[in-house]
Each structure stands twice: as C-alpha cells, then as structure tokens.
Design a protein around this motif. Sequence first.
Motif, short mmCIF file in Angstrom:
data_model
loop_
_atom_site.label_atom_id
_atom_site.label_comp_id
_atom_site.label_asym_id
_atom_site.label_seq_id
_atom_site.Cartn_x
_atom_site.Cartn_y
_atom_site.Cartn_z
N THR A 31 14.77 -5.29 -8.73
CA THR A 31 14.70 -6.24 -9.85
C THR A 31 14.82 -5.56 -11.20
O THR A 31 14.88 -6.25 -12.22
N GLY A 32 14.81 -4.23 -11.22
CA GLY A 32 14.79 -3.51 -12.49
C GLY A 32 13.38 -3.34 -13.04
O GLY A 32 13.19 -2.73 -14.08
N LEU A 33 12.41 -3.86 -12.33
CA LEU A 33 11.01 -3.76 -12.72
C LEU A 33 10.25 -3.19 -11.52
O LEU A 33 10.00 -3.89 -10.54
N GLY A 34 9.93 -1.92 -11.58
CA GLY A 34 9.38 -1.19 -10.45
C GLY A 34 8.17 -1.82 -9.80
O GLY A 34 8.07 -1.88 -8.57
N LEU A 36 7.20 -4.98 -9.87
CA LEU A 36 7.59 -6.23 -9.21
C LEU A 36 8.25 -5.91 -7.87
O LEU A 36 7.98 -6.58 -6.87
N ASP A 37 9.09 -4.88 -7.82
CA ASP A 37 9.69 -4.44 -6.55
C ASP A 37 8.59 -4.09 -5.55
O ASP A 37 8.67 -4.44 -4.38
N HIS A 38 7.59 -3.36 -6.02
CA HIS A 38 6.47 -2.96 -5.17
C HIS A 38 5.75 -4.18 -4.60
O HIS A 38 5.42 -4.22 -3.40
N LEU A 39 5.52 -5.20 -5.41
CA LEU A 39 4.84 -6.41 -4.96
C LEU A 39 5.70 -7.19 -3.97
O LEU A 39 5.19 -7.71 -2.97
N LEU A 40 6.99 -7.28 -4.23
CA LEU A 40 7.89 -7.99 -3.33
C LEU A 40 8.03 -7.25 -2.00
O LEU A 40 8.16 -7.89 -0.94
N LEU A 41 7.98 -5.93 -2.03
CA LEU A 41 7.99 -5.16 -0.80
C LEU A 41 6.73 -5.44 0.02
O LEU A 41 6.79 -5.58 1.25
N ALA A 42 5.60 -5.57 -0.66
CA ALA A 42 4.35 -5.94 0.03
C ALA A 42 4.49 -7.33 0.66
O ALA A 42 4.05 -7.56 1.79
N LEU A 43 5.12 -8.26 -0.06
CA LEU A 43 5.36 -9.61 0.47
C LEU A 43 6.25 -9.53 1.71
O LEU A 43 5.99 -10.18 2.73
N GLN A 44 7.29 -8.72 1.63
CA GLN A 44 8.22 -8.55 2.75
C GLN A 44 7.50 -8.00 3.98
O GLN A 44 7.60 -8.55 5.07
N ARG A 45 6.76 -6.92 3.80
CA ARG A 45 6.12 -6.25 4.94
C ARG A 45 4.98 -7.06 5.53
O ARG A 45 4.88 -7.21 6.74
N HIS A 46 4.09 -7.57 4.69
CA HIS A 46 2.92 -8.29 5.20
C HIS A 46 3.25 -9.70 5.63
O HIS A 46 2.53 -10.28 6.45
N GLY A 47 4.34 -10.27 5.10
CA GLY A 47 4.79 -11.58 5.55
C GLY A 47 5.78 -11.51 6.69
O GLY A 47 6.22 -12.52 7.20
N GLU A 54 18.07 -9.05 -5.40
CA GLU A 54 18.80 -8.32 -6.44
C GLU A 54 18.67 -9.15 -7.70
O GLU A 54 19.09 -10.31 -7.73
N ALA A 55 18.06 -8.57 -8.74
CA ALA A 55 17.80 -9.36 -9.94
C ALA A 55 17.95 -8.51 -11.19
O ALA A 55 17.70 -7.30 -11.17
N GLN A 56 18.36 -9.17 -12.25
CA GLN A 56 18.39 -8.58 -13.58
C GLN A 56 17.79 -9.60 -14.53
O GLN A 56 17.96 -10.81 -14.35
N GLY A 57 17.10 -9.08 -15.53
CA GLY A 57 16.50 -9.98 -16.51
C GLY A 57 16.48 -9.35 -17.88
O GLY A 57 16.79 -8.17 -18.04
N ASP A 58 16.11 -10.14 -18.85
CA ASP A 58 16.06 -9.68 -20.24
C ASP A 58 14.76 -8.90 -20.49
O ASP A 58 13.93 -9.30 -21.28
N LEU A 59 14.64 -7.77 -19.79
CA LEU A 59 13.43 -6.96 -19.89
C LEU A 59 13.22 -6.39 -21.28
O LEU A 59 12.10 -6.01 -21.63
N GLU A 60 14.27 -6.34 -22.08
CA GLU A 60 14.11 -5.88 -23.46
C GLU A 60 13.30 -6.89 -24.28
O GLU A 60 12.72 -6.55 -25.31
N VAL A 61 13.23 -8.14 -23.81
CA VAL A 61 12.43 -9.17 -24.46
C VAL A 61 11.00 -9.11 -23.91
O VAL A 61 10.03 -8.98 -24.64
N ASP A 62 10.89 -9.23 -22.56
CA ASP A 62 9.58 -9.24 -21.89
C ASP A 62 9.85 -9.31 -20.39
O ASP A 62 10.97 -9.59 -19.97
N VAL A 63 8.83 -9.12 -19.59
CA VAL A 63 8.97 -9.21 -18.13
C VAL A 63 8.80 -10.65 -17.64
O VAL A 63 9.14 -10.97 -16.50
#
Length: 194
Positions: A31-34, A36-47, A54-63
Amino acid sequence: MRSASVERHTAETQIRLRLDLDGPVEGVIHTGLGFLDHLLLALQRHGRLGLAVEAQGDLEVDVHHLVEDVGIVLGMALRQVVGEGKGLERYGEATVPMDETLVQAVLDISGRPHLAFVPEELPIAGSAGGLNAYHLREFLRGLCNHAGLTLHLRLLAGREAHHVLEASFKALARALYQATRLTRDDLPSTKELL
C-alpha cells in the motif's frame, strides 16, 4: 471458489484488491504504508484469506484517505464473495491478546452495516507507523458499510497503539474467518434474507 477482485480509483487513491475465502493464504500486500501492510498481512494470516492488495494514495497529504479506502474496497470484495449468504455461519467472535493488550471482535454478516467502536472512549496512546485509533475506526467503518457487517470491537486492556491496532486486526480476522465458514445448506436468517 468464493473470490472477488475489486478496483477503485479516485482522485485520492488507486486500489486493486483480490479476496479469496477458500484459497491458499497468500497474496502480495503493498500500500506504500508499511504499518498498514503489516496489519493487512495479519488479517490475511489470521483470517486464512487469499488477500492481495496493491494501493497508492495521497500520503503526502495524510494516511487517512488510503486507510479508509482500503477498508471500503475490502468491504466491497467481501460483499461480492459472500453473495446472498447461503450456507454461512454468519456470526463470528474472537478475543485476541497481544502482550498487555486484549481486544474482542464480534461480528454478524447481517447485511446491516453498524460499527460499535468509539476511539474517544479508549485510552490508546499515540500512533504506530502513522496510524492511530481514528484511522482504525475509518478502516472499520468503510469495511462495515460496504460489506454489510455489524461489528463490535472492544478494547478490554491495553494502551500502546501498535499492540491495540495489531490485536484489533487479528481479532477481526479470526471472527471473520469463523463467520464466513460454510456450515449449513440454508440461509442463516429467519427472514430468509440477509
């Protein structure tokens, strides 16, 4: 196979997500946000999900936009995968510890979106990887609204943001796994409609 692929493109985010409830636990998450990737990986494994994001966002503004929109897209995919709900267990509950933290997630794939999670009442200190309790709420709100979930998330113990956020995703994952199991032949509703 209960799977779906969803793409969502806005002026703030571009997201591609694949969800598979019955396939192997795999999929690249970026996602470009480390954290958030970690949390989604936890969702993947435990679920026990096939989950690719695959995501991109305006991280220069905010998360905020990226976190919320990933929740929205995951909710859209989950709604597609569940369909009318025939055969679902429907309800799921999990309580997950992580060191000093204890989080409970109780959900119903009801078709009626509702989120019971009020970060203002929770004594969560700081943020983790740029994410805080309010970002968690927005992710969950997007998920519930677009998947048609009723979700109660409770912090029973804990204050440290990293542990609270991670335990929340793990509890959600385990409750979601339970609720999405096929355990019957009929629709799990006396109304015969979710």
